[in-house]
Design a protein around this motif. Structure first.
Motif, PDB file in Angstrom:
ATOM      1  N   ILE A   1       0.840  -1.204   0.000  1.00 51.87           N
ATOM      2  CA  ILE A   1       0.000   0.000   0.000  1.00 51.87           C
ATOM      3  C   ILE A   1       0.874   1.252   0.000  1.00 51.87           C
ATOM      4  O   ILE A   1       0.544   2.253  -0.635  1.00 51.87           O
TER       5      ILE A   1
ATOM      6  N   ARG B   1       0.158  -7.307  -2.514  1.00 43.83           N
ATOM      7  CA  ARG B   1       0.803  -7.518  -3.813  1.00 43.83           C
ATOM      8  C   ARG B   1       2.253  -7.923  -3.597  1.00 43.83           C
ATOM      9  O   ARG B   1       2.967  -7.341  -2.793  1.00 43.83           O
TER      10      ARG B   1
ATOM     11  N   HIS C   1       0.205   0.163  -4.440  1.00 44.04           N
ATOM     12  CA  HIS C   1      -0.270  -1.089  -5.031  1.00 44.04           C
ATOM     13  C   HIS C   1      -1.377  -1.650  -4.158  1.00 44.04           C
ATOM     14  O   HIS C   1      -1.666  -1.138  -3.084  1.00 44.04           O
ATOM     15  N   ASN C   2      -1.990  -2.719  -4.628  1.00 41.55           N
ATOM     16  CA  ASN C   2      -3.033  -3.380  -3.853  1.00 41.55           C
ATOM     17  C   ASN C   2      -2.432  -4.067  -2.631  1.00 41.55           C
ATOM     18  O   ASN C   2      -1.272  -4.462  -2.622  1.00 41.55           O
TER      19      ASN C   2
END
Length: 138
Positions: free
Chosen positions: A85, A93, A89-90
């Motif tokens: 995060i 990930r 990014h998700n």
């Protein structure tokens, strides 16, 4: 009271199973294995050592606080999951990087490996903390 055969087999199995558990841990993000089963293998051989030699004998020279292992693993796994995060990014990930090392060649560094190490310590800390607390009860 355990037999001499049990104690001897335990002394032989201890380093072999620990090495095998580390092997499972390191291969886990690409092959069967991982932090969970590696941690179970490690905890099982330490539990076997407790059973073979007795809790008081083991505590005389090897008495870690397994709760700290659990906490460290949980922190490492959580930081690995949330770190994506910070890089926009998700959640969870995985990042992959290839590094060339002399004598080893090209190796793959994967952030999922850090998560597996965290799970490894959580499983070891949790199982052995339970085992030690149950064994301490007299």
């Amino acid at each position: 009271m355990t037999t001499l055969i049990t104690k001897t087999i335990t002394k032989i199995c201890l380093p072999l199973v620990i090495l095998f558990s580390i092997s499972l841990l390191l291969a886990g993000h690409n092959n069967p294995g991982g932090g969970f089963i590696g941690g179970v293998m490690f905890a099982s051989v330490i539990a076997l050592t407790y059973v073979a030699f007795g809790l008081k004998y083991i505590k005389s020279f090897f008495n870690p606080d397994w709760g700290n292992w659990f906490g460290f693993g949980l922190l490492l796994a959580a930081l690995t999951a949330f770190s994506a995060i910070a890089f926009s990014h998700n959640f969870f990930r995985s990042a992959v990087e290839f590094v060339h090392l002399p004598f080893f060649g090209e190796i793959e560094l994967v952030s999922a490996g850090l998560f597996d190490i965290g799970v490894y310590f959580v499983v070891i800390g949790g199982l052995l903390s339970i085992f030690k607390n149950v064994g301490d009860d007299e």
